[in-house]
Design a protein around this motif. Structure first.
Motif, PDB file in Angstrom:
ATOM      1  N   PRO A 178     -11.217  -8.296  -3.572  1.00  0.00           N
ATOM      2  CA  PRO A 178      -9.853  -8.284  -3.527  1.00  0.00           C
ATOM      3  C   PRO A 178      -9.250  -8.505  -4.854  1.00  0.00           C
ATOM      4  CG  PRO A 178     -10.481  -9.274  -1.460  1.00  0.00           C
ATOM      5  CD  PRO A 178     -11.867  -8.892  -2.116  1.00  0.00           C
ATOM      6  N   GLU A 179     -10.010  -9.733  -5.306  1.00  0.00           N
ATOM      7  CA  GLU A 179      -9.724 -10.273  -6.810  1.00  0.00           C
ATOM      8  C   GLU A 179      -9.906  -9.268  -8.002  1.00  0.00           C
ATOM      9  OE1 GLU A 179     -13.824 -12.204  -5.954  1.00  0.00           O
ATOM     10  OE2 GLU A 179     -12.000 -11.312  -4.699  1.00  0.00           O
ATOM     11  N   VAL A 180     -10.813  -8.416  -7.826  1.00  0.00           N
ATOM     12  CA  VAL A 180     -11.143  -7.311  -9.020  1.00  0.00           C
ATOM     13  C   VAL A 180      -9.964  -6.384  -8.802  1.00  0.00           C
ATOM     14  CG1 VAL A 180     -12.558  -5.662  -9.483  1.00  0.00           C
ATOM     15  CG2 VAL A 180     -13.367  -7.788  -8.932  1.00  0.00           C
ATOM     16  N   LEU A 181      -9.685  -5.820  -7.687  1.00  0.00           N
ATOM     17  CA  LEU A 181      -8.674  -4.993  -7.123  1.00  0.00           C
ATOM     18  C   LEU A 181      -7.353  -5.373  -7.781  1.00  0.00           C
ATOM     19  CD1 LEU A 181      -9.554  -3.530  -3.574  1.00  0.00           C
ATOM     20  CD2 LEU A 181     -10.155  -2.505  -6.021  1.00  0.00           C
ATOM     21  N   GLN A 182      -7.169  -6.652  -7.558  1.00  0.00           N
ATOM     22  CA  GLN A 182      -5.836  -7.117  -7.977  1.00  0.00           C
ATOM     23  C   GLN A 182      -5.710  -7.358  -9.801  1.00  0.00           C
ATOM     24  OE1 GLN A 182      -5.049 -11.163  -6.723  1.00  0.00           O
ATOM     25  NE2 GLN A 182      -2.802 -10.918  -7.138  1.00  0.00           N
ATOM     26  N   LYS A 183      -6.884  -7.603 -10.124  1.00  0.00           N
ATOM     27  CA  LYS A 183      -6.893  -7.455 -11.528  1.00  0.00           C
ATOM     28  C   LYS A 183      -6.659  -6.212 -12.202  1.00  0.00           C
ATOM     29  CE  LYS A 183     -10.222  -8.626 -15.202  1.00  0.00           C
ATOM     30  NZ  LYS A 183     -11.606  -8.945 -15.958  1.00  0.00           N
ATOM     31  N   TYR A 184      -7.215  -5.390 -11.744  1.00  0.00           N
ATOM     32  CA  TYR A 184      -6.757  -3.762 -12.393  1.00  0.00           C
ATOM     33  C   TYR A 184      -5.774  -3.373 -11.603  1.00  0.00           C
ATOM     34  CZ  TYR A 184     -11.194  -4.646 -14.773  1.00  0.00           C
ATOM     35  OH  TYR A 184     -12.115  -5.400 -15.431  1.00  0.00           O
ATOM     36  N   LYS A 185      -5.152  -3.880 -10.854  1.00  0.00           N
ATOM     37  CA  LYS A 185      -3.724  -3.461 -10.173  1.00  0.00           C
ATOM     38  C   LYS A 185      -4.197  -1.976  -9.357  1.00  0.00           C
ATOM     39  CE  LYS A 185      -0.292  -5.418 -13.194  1.00  0.00           C
ATOM     40  NZ  LYS A 185      -1.226  -6.473 -13.957  1.00  0.00           N
ATOM     41  N   VAL A 186      -5.192  -2.089  -8.381  1.00  0.00           N
ATOM     42  CA  VAL A 186      -5.432  -0.717  -7.864  1.00  0.00           C
ATOM     43  C   VAL A 186      -5.251  -1.169  -6.462  1.00  0.00           C
ATOM     44  CG1 VAL A 186      -7.652   0.159  -6.959  1.00  0.00           C
ATOM     45  CG2 VAL A 186      -7.661  -0.606  -9.231  1.00  0.00           C
ATOM     46  N   ASP A 187      -4.781   0.006  -5.884  1.00  0.00           N
ATOM     47  CA  ASP A 187      -4.143  -0.133  -4.252  1.00  0.00           C
ATOM     48  C   ASP A 187      -5.482   0.128  -3.629  1.00  0.00           C
ATOM     49  OD1 ASP A 187      -3.219   0.330  -1.910  1.00  0.00           O
ATOM     50  OD2 ASP A 187      -1.942   1.925  -2.529  1.00  0.00           O
ATOM     51  N   PRO A 188      -5.749  -0.750  -2.643  1.00  0.00           N
ATOM     52  CA  PRO A 188      -6.946  -0.886  -1.813  1.00  0.00           C
ATOM     53  C   PRO A 188      -6.991   0.328  -1.114  1.00  0.00           C
ATOM     54  CG  PRO A 188      -5.601  -2.707  -1.221  1.00  0.00           C
ATOM     55  CD  PRO A 188      -4.928  -2.274  -2.563  1.00  0.00           C
ATOM     56  N   ASP A 189      -5.608   0.896  -0.758  1.00  0.00           N
ATOM     57  CA  ASP A 189      -5.764   1.978   0.352  1.00  0.00           C
ATOM     58  C   ASP A 189      -5.621   3.298  -0.397  1.00  0.00           C
ATOM     59  OD1 ASP A 189      -5.413   0.289   2.564  1.00  0.00           O
ATOM     60  OD2 ASP A 189      -3.261   0.074   2.070  1.00  0.00           O
ATOM     61  N   ARG A 190      -5.871   3.361  -1.421  1.00  0.00           N
ATOM     62  CA  ARG A 190      -6.041   4.444  -2.598  1.00  0.00           C
ATOM     63  C   ARG A 190      -7.262   4.635  -3.416  1.00  0.00           C
ATOM     64  NH1 ARG A 190      -2.013   5.589  -6.104  1.00  0.00           N
ATOM     65  NH2 ARG A 190      -2.336   7.818  -5.744  1.00  0.00           N
ATOM     66  N   ILE A 191      -8.547   4.287  -2.618  1.00  0.00           N
ATOM     67  CA  ILE A 191      -9.827   4.491  -3.305  1.00  0.00           C
ATOM     68  C   ILE A 191     -10.791   5.373  -3.035  1.00  0.00           C
ATOM     69  CG2 ILE A 191     -11.891   3.041  -3.884  1.00  0.00           C
ATOM     70  CD1 ILE A 191     -10.220   0.423  -3.556  1.00  0.00           C
ATOM     71  N   GLY A 192     -11.224   6.196  -4.032  1.00  0.00           N
ATOM     72  CA  GLY A 192     -12.072   7.389  -3.793  1.00  0.00           C
ATOM     73  C   GLY A 192     -13.324   7.348  -4.705  1.00  0.00           C
ATOM     74  N   ILE A 193     -14.119   8.052  -4.252  1.00  0.00           N
ATOM     75  CA  ILE A 193     -15.369   8.129  -5.082  1.00  0.00           C
ATOM     76  C   ILE A 193     -15.621   9.606  -5.471  1.00  0.00           C
ATOM     77  CG2 ILE A 193     -16.459   6.161  -4.084  1.00  0.00           C
ATOM     78  CD1 ILE A 193     -18.174   7.713  -1.955  1.00  0.00           C
ATOM     79  N   SER A 194     -16.356   9.929  -6.311  1.00  0.00           N
ATOM     80  CA  SER A 194     -16.540  11.225  -6.846  1.00  0.00           C
ATOM     81  C   SER A 194     -17.584  11.401  -7.866  1.00  0.00           C
ATOM     82  CB  SER A 194     -15.105  11.848  -7.665  1.00  0.00           C
ATOM     83  OG  SER A 194     -15.286  13.162  -7.893  1.00  0.00           O
ATOM     84  N   GLY A 195     -18.113  12.617  -8.059  1.00  0.00           N
ATOM     85  CA  GLY A 195     -19.239  12.873  -8.925  1.00  0.00           C
ATOM     86  C   GLY A 195     -19.662  14.003  -8.940  1.00  0.00           C
TER      87      GLY A 195
END
Length: 275
Positions: A39-56
């Motif tokens: 949570p603290e990392v997501l907050q630091k970078y202003k990332v919405d925790p409900d909008r996280i994806g992975i890709s490659g």
């Protein structure tokens, strides 16, 4: 439309062969993702925790698929990812004679011989096994450990007739059991996400899979899409008839291929609509 850099949630800079070998690369991306999800990392970078994806893409697609599956098996991490996007991913090392492997056996950028050598490199295996693996001697009917897993990538049932055409499966009666004895990683779902249990697949998030016609890996992606759909996962299979392995990176002079630009734009459009 957002630029590709604005979707920079892909996992970069995992350690490579020969610095480390499987499964250390997977451990790297799991550690990095768990750290990012704090949570603290997501907050630091202003990332919405409900909008996280992975890709490659390619080998990165393999790691993204493996990461997604590992997360579904951890109650604390399940449902943390909104989506996964896999670009011409590497998904299995059991059958090197799917229709796309047969069709594109000598296609530039990623011919079959090179792909099999990459697998051996990944596992720190013996190059003496390469020719035997090319003809599926490592997953022959007398290799008991492989028989049940081969059923999970039975392309005669997972691929449409438009792909199977007149191609015939290559399934040896007698092979070389020593290969999987020395390289058991070949049969590990962390290296070959296509062979994962159905119970693992059903918990995966919405999925995008991009495949290219002129690519030995085409059928890996198509079969994975079929298995995910059968498990109840929402899947978009985005196929390019004029595409080739790695084409998405060829978007600037002097290699600004039209299909490279179109695959990139199609991928970003899907992210715009789904993330």
């Amino acid at each position: 439309m957002k630029s590709l850099n604005e979707y920079n949630f892909c996992l970069h800079r995992y350690r490579l062969v020969p610095q480390v070998y499987f499964p250390e690369q997977i451990h790297d991306v799991i550690r990095a993702t768990k750290y990012f999800l704090q949570p603290e990392v997501l907050q630091k970078y202003k990332v919405d925790p409900d909008r996280i994806g992975i890709s490659g893409d390619s080998a990165g697609g393999n790691l993204a698929a493996a990461l997604g599956q590992q997360f579904t098996q951890d109650a604390n991490l399940r449902n943390k990812l909104k989506l996964q996007a896999l670009i011409y991913p590497v998904l299995q090392a059991l059958d090197f004679n799917t229709p796309s492997y047969q069709q594109n056996v000598n296609t530039p950028i990623l011919p079959r011989y090179v792909m099999v050598k990459y697998w051996v490199d990944y596992f720190k295996g013996n190059y003496d096994f390469v020719q035997a693996m090319i003809v599926n001697n490592h997953t022959s009917l007398d290799v008991e450990e492989a028989v049940a897993l081969r059923a999970r990538l039975n392309w005669t049932s997972l691929l449409p007739a438009s792909i199977t055409k007149n191609y015939q499966p290559v399934l040896q009666t007698t092979g070389n059991a020593r290969i999987v004895q020395e390289i058991p990683q070949l049969l590990d779902a962390r290296s070959s996400p296509l062979i994962a249990d159905q119970e693992v697949l059903q918990h995966l998030p919405k999925t995008y899979i991009l495949t290219c016609e002129h690519d030995v890996l085409r059928d890996d992606g198509v079969m994975y899409a079929k298995r995910l759909e059968s498990a109840g996962v929402e899947v978009t299979l985005d196929h390019f008839e004029d595409g080739f392995h790695g084409c998405m990176i060829f978007t600037s002079w002097p290699t600004n291929f039209s299909v490279g630009i179109r695959t990139r734009e199609s991928y970003i459009k899907w992210l715009d609509q789904n993330l």
